[in-house]
Design a protein around this motif. Structure first.
Motif, mmCIF file in Angstrom:
data_model
loop_
_atom_site.group_PDB
_atom_site.id
_atom_site.type_symbol
_atom_site.label_atom_id
_atom_site.label_comp_id
_atom_site.label_asym_id
_atom_site.label_seq_id
_atom_site.Cartn_x
_atom_site.Cartn_y
_atom_site.Cartn_z
ATOM 1 N N GLY A 7 23.749 -22.466 81.737
ATOM 2 C CA GLY A 7 24.927 -23.282 81.547
ATOM 3 C C GLY A 7 25.969 -23.043 82.445
ATOM 4 O O GLY A 7 25.719 -22.527 83.785
ATOM 5 N N PHE A 8 27.306 -23.120 82.124
ATOM 6 C CA PHE A 8 28.389 -22.900 82.759
ATOM 7 C C PHE A 8 28.543 -21.292 82.963
ATOM 8 O O PHE A 8 29.480 -21.087 83.866
ATOM 9 C CB PHE A 8 29.665 -23.330 82.362
ATOM 10 N N VAL A 25 26.521 -19.638 84.469
ATOM 11 C CA VAL A 25 25.605 -19.179 85.541
ATOM 12 C C VAL A 25 26.199 -18.863 86.668
ATOM 13 O O VAL A 25 26.094 -18.220 87.664
ATOM 14 C CB VAL A 25 24.740 -20.502 86.094
ATOM 15 N N ASP A 32 33.044 -25.954 90.710
ATOM 16 C CA ASP A 32 32.142 -26.442 89.632
ATOM 17 C C ASP A 32 31.539 -28.099 90.373
ATOM 18 O O ASP A 32 32.267 -28.370 91.427
ATOM 19 C CB ASP A 32 32.928 -27.164 88.647
ATOM 20 N N SER A 33 30.329 -28.329 90.105
ATOM 21 C CA SER A 33 29.961 -29.553 90.296
ATOM 22 C C SER A 33 30.649 -30.787 90.204
ATOM 23 O O SER A 33 30.681 -31.559 90.853
ATOM 24 C CB SER A 33 28.342 -29.820 89.872
ATOM 25 N N ASP A 34 31.601 -30.731 89.373
ATOM 26 C CA ASP A 34 32.410 -31.768 88.867
ATOM 27 C C ASP A 34 33.694 -31.719 89.583
ATOM 28 O O ASP A 34 34.616 -32.366 89.057
ATOM 29 C CB ASP A 34 32.538 -32.081 87.284
ATOM 30 N N THR A 40 27.929 -23.883 94.449
ATOM 31 C CA THR A 40 28.252 -24.579 93.452
ATOM 32 C C THR A 40 26.828 -24.820 92.555
ATOM 33 O O THR A 40 25.834 -24.229 93.247
ATOM 34 C CB THR A 40 28.676 -26.155 93.734
ATOM 35 N N SER A 41 26.776 -25.378 91.693
ATOM 36 C CA SER A 41 25.458 -25.458 90.895
ATOM 37 C C SER A 41 25.188 -26.608 90.003
ATOM 38 O O SER A 41 26.292 -27.267 89.600
ATOM 39 C CB SER A 41 25.533 -24.065 90.129
ATOM 40 N N SER A 42 23.793 -26.918 89.737
ATOM 41 C CA SER A 42 23.733 -27.898 88.539
ATOM 42 C C SER A 42 22.413 -27.649 87.684
ATOM 43 O O SER A 42 21.845 -26.701 88.157
ATOM 44 C CB SER A 42 23.807 -29.268 89.292
ATOM 45 N N PRO A 43 22.391 -28.194 86.720
ATOM 46 C CA PRO A 43 21.275 -27.914 85.888
ATOM 47 C C PRO A 43 19.735 -28.055 86.698
ATOM 48 O O PRO A 43 19.750 -28.878 87.741
ATOM 49 C CB PRO A 43 21.242 -28.702 84.799
ATOM 50 N N VAL A 68 37.419 -32.432 84.827
ATOM 51 C CA VAL A 68 37.268 -31.371 83.682
ATOM 52 C C VAL A 68 37.130 -32.652 82.587
ATOM 53 O O VAL A 68 37.833 -33.795 82.459
ATOM 54 C CB VAL A 68 38.468 -30.811 83.295
ATOM 55 N N GLY A 69 36.020 -32.441 81.697
ATOM 56 C CA GLY A 69 35.881 -33.234 80.659
ATOM 57 C C GLY A 69 34.991 -34.328 80.629
ATOM 58 O O GLY A 69 34.417 -35.164 79.982
ATOM 59 N N ARG A 115 30.283 -27.699 76.114
ATOM 60 C CA ARG A 115 29.378 -26.635 76.815
ATOM 61 C C ARG A 115 28.200 -26.504 76.315
ATOM 62 O O ARG A 115 28.207 -25.870 74.888
ATOM 63 C CB ARG A 115 30.472 -25.776 77.203
ATOM 64 N N LYS A 147 31.378 -35.228 81.773
ATOM 65 C CA LYS A 147 30.124 -34.846 81.885
ATOM 66 C C LYS A 147 29.058 -35.698 82.557
ATOM 67 O O LYS A 147 28.226 -36.455 82.018
ATOM 68 C CB LYS A 147 29.603 -34.459 80.384
ATOM 69 N N TRP A 173 33.562 -20.016 94.227
ATOM 70 C CA TRP A 173 32.817 -20.929 93.360
ATOM 71 C C TRP A 173 33.499 -21.981 93.096
ATOM 72 O O TRP A 173 34.888 -22.220 93.162
ATOM 73 C CB TRP A 173 32.590 -20.181 91.878
HETATM 74 N N1 UDP Z 1 26.648 -25.819 85.303
HETATM 75 C C1 UDP Z 1 25.347 -25.376 85.854
HETATM 76 N N2 UDP Z 1 24.255 -25.665 85.168
HETATM 77 C C2 UDP Z 1 24.507 -26.211 83.770
HETATM 78 C C3 UDP Z 1 25.812 -26.399 83.340
HETATM 79 C C4 UDP Z 1 26.851 -26.312 84.166
HETATM 80 O O1 UDP Z 1 25.132 -25.405 86.939
HETATM 81 O O2 UDP Z 1 23.504 -26.352 83.224
HETATM 82 C C5 UDP Z 1 27.757 -25.455 86.264
HETATM 83 C C6 UDP Z 1 28.206 -26.740 86.951
HETATM 84 O O3 UDP Z 1 28.473 -26.526 88.291
HETATM 85 C C7 UDP Z 1 29.367 -27.227 86.095
HETATM 86 C C8 UDP Z 1 29.961 -25.759 85.907
HETATM 87 O O4 UDP Z 1 28.929 -25.172 85.551
HETATM 88 O O5 UDP Z 1 30.354 -27.959 87.024
HETATM 89 C C9 UDP Z 1 31.141 -25.883 84.601
HETATM 90 O O6 UDP Z 1 30.613 -26.945 83.744
HETATM 91 P P1 UDP Z 1 31.462 -28.028 83.588
HETATM 92 O O7 UDP Z 1 31.884 -28.456 84.737
HETATM 93 O O8 UDP Z 1 30.744 -29.068 82.795
HETATM 94 O O9 UDP Z 1 32.749 -27.609 82.566
HETATM 95 P P2 UDP Z 1 33.995 -28.311 82.593
HETATM 96 O O10 UDP Z 1 34.832 -27.962 83.794
HETATM 97 O O11 UDP Z 1 34.034 -29.716 82.126
HETATM 98 O O12 UDP Z 1 34.898 -27.250 81.534
#
Ligand code: UDP
Ligand code: MN
Length: 407
Positions: free
Chosen positions: A169-170, A172, A194-196, A124-127, A344-345, A29, A347, A192
């Protein structure tokens, strides 16, 4: 009884799905805090008194940066033990329930969707910048298409964030969820995702009625969180929060644990590593912060529904290789497949620090996307040639009765 092995498997899937690769280290992260000005699209127009991001902190009176850093750092140490006092997002609000209710009385028709469900906004969100990994932006495009399709089919509003706000980052997810609450008093729930994470059951609807009396819904297990204090006892990649004062206060307390000043995030990371099982001592992440908040403030728990009865989050490794099997099982009277599959996991955007090779992530994500897309395409009379192919084939679709064509 014939279904029993499958049910066990599904329960196991939803259990193991919370597995959150521990080997992901500090680097996984990759938060960057940027004290950005308010994004234009998120200013004013709300029923809030002073709806402008001032950057004002509730912590220090001093204008001297060093003094401020020091006072924040001292405060952070206190905060480790009691996340009650210090951080407040701006603008501070104390009577949101009343303000929101007044607004709703003015616009009563906005309370429910045309289908009679509470208004919900998925976010949802992304960089902000382009992805470093070559297919990252393509993944994000498919991920948002999947969410738009789901929202269109279920009359859920959708908001896509690319701004770095008070937290980046996450983390946000916290300021954006809060902003949406204030900007959208009509919305009862902010959801909410996650984008993934992708929808894999395009039919399922969240049973919102079940959550009367609760203000937050998140996939997780009571015992894993409260008894065993596992870092993976819940997953913060998908959650819903009710639009109310409790949630605003909760977000302040949650954010306090991940606020970025001095060495706070690293200190907090070391602290939660000692408090939680299965977590390394890298800088604090939103999931660890949330679990610690619930552990340290037991009075908050009664408002938080840890959902296990369906897969609000399922771990992709357990699900994505088995879509065909799960579909066949359902078609012969078995259980339905998971609602949401979370990578998850993987990137996808940075391509760095994956727990699995990117090729595997890409391959399984493509299958998950196509599996969901088949459900979207079906009423139009098409289906992917296979889950790993882009190509679609026509399927028999004989009816031209508009009543049957309603999507
Ligand atoms: N995210 C974002 N900007 C960033 C990093 C993360 O908007 O610079 C958001 C994105 O939606 C991402 C979420 O935060 O899916 C959480 O991060 P990630 O999915 O990588 O974490 P994990 O689920 O693998 O723990
Ligand atoms: Mn994620």
């Amino acid at each position: 009884m014939k279904r029993f092995p499958f049910l066990v498997l599904l329960a196991l899937t939803c259990t193991i799905l919370l597995f959150h690769v521990v080997s992901l280290s500090t680097h996984v992260r990759n938060p960057t805090f940027i004290a950005a000005a308010a994004p234009d699209n998120l200013t004013s127009k709300t029923p809030v008194a002073a709806d402008k991001y001032t950057g004002k902190t509730s912590l220090g009176e001093s204008d001297n940066l060093d003094d401020l850093q020091e006072s924040r750092s001292n405060h952070a140490t206190r905060e480790l033990l009691d996340p009650r006092e210090k951080f407040h997002f701006s603008p501070q609000i104390a009577n949101w329930d009343l303000q929101r209710e007044k607004w709703l009385q003015k616009y009563p028709h906005k309370r429910l969707t045309p289908q009679g469900r509470p208004q919900t906004i998925l976010v949802t969100s992304s960089p902000s910048g382009p992805c470093e990994y070559p297919t990252g932006d393509y993944f994000l495009l498919k991920s948002i298409k999947n969410k738009i399709d789901y929202c269109r089919l279920h009359t859920v509003e959708i908001y896509y964030n690319m701004a770095v706000m008070e937290m980046g980052g996450f983390w946000v997810k916290l300021p954006i969820v809060r902003r949406l609450m204030l900007q959208h008093p009509e919305a009862e729930w902010i959801w909410w995702m996650d984008s993934d994470a992708v929808f894999t059951d395009m039919d399922f609807e969240i049973p919102l009625d079940r959550y009367d009396g609760f203000n937050m819904v998140i996939p997780g297990w009571d015992d894993a969180v409260y008894k065993r204090r596992e870092w993976t006892g819940l997953n913060a990649g998908i959650f819903l929060m009710r639009n109310c004062q409790w949630s605003l206060d909760f977000l302040d307390m949650w954010a306090a644990l991940g606020e970025d000043y001095g060495d706070n995030k690293r200190e907090m990371g070391e602290f939660v590593a000692k408090q939680l099982t299965g977590r390394g001592d890298f800088e604090i992440d939103d999931q660890a912060g949330l679990i610690w908040l619930l552990i340290s403030r037991p009075e908050l728990r009664s408002q938080v529904f840890l959902e296990t009865s369906y897969c609000l989050h399922s771990y992709w490794v357990m699900v994505a290789p088995r879509f065909e099997e799960m579909l066949a099982n359902f078609e012969t009277g078995g259980e339905r497949w998971p609602f949401i599959t979370h990578f998850v996991g993987c990137k996808f955007c940075s391509g760095k620090y994956n727990s699995t090779p990117m090729e595997t992530c890409d391959h399984e994500a493509k299958r998950a996307f196509n599996f969901a897309d088949d459900q979207v395409l079906q009423p139009y009379g098409y289906k992917h040639a296979s889950l790993s192919k882009h190509q679609v084939l026509p399927i028999s679709h004989e009816s031209i009765d508009p009543d049957e064509m309603v999507l």
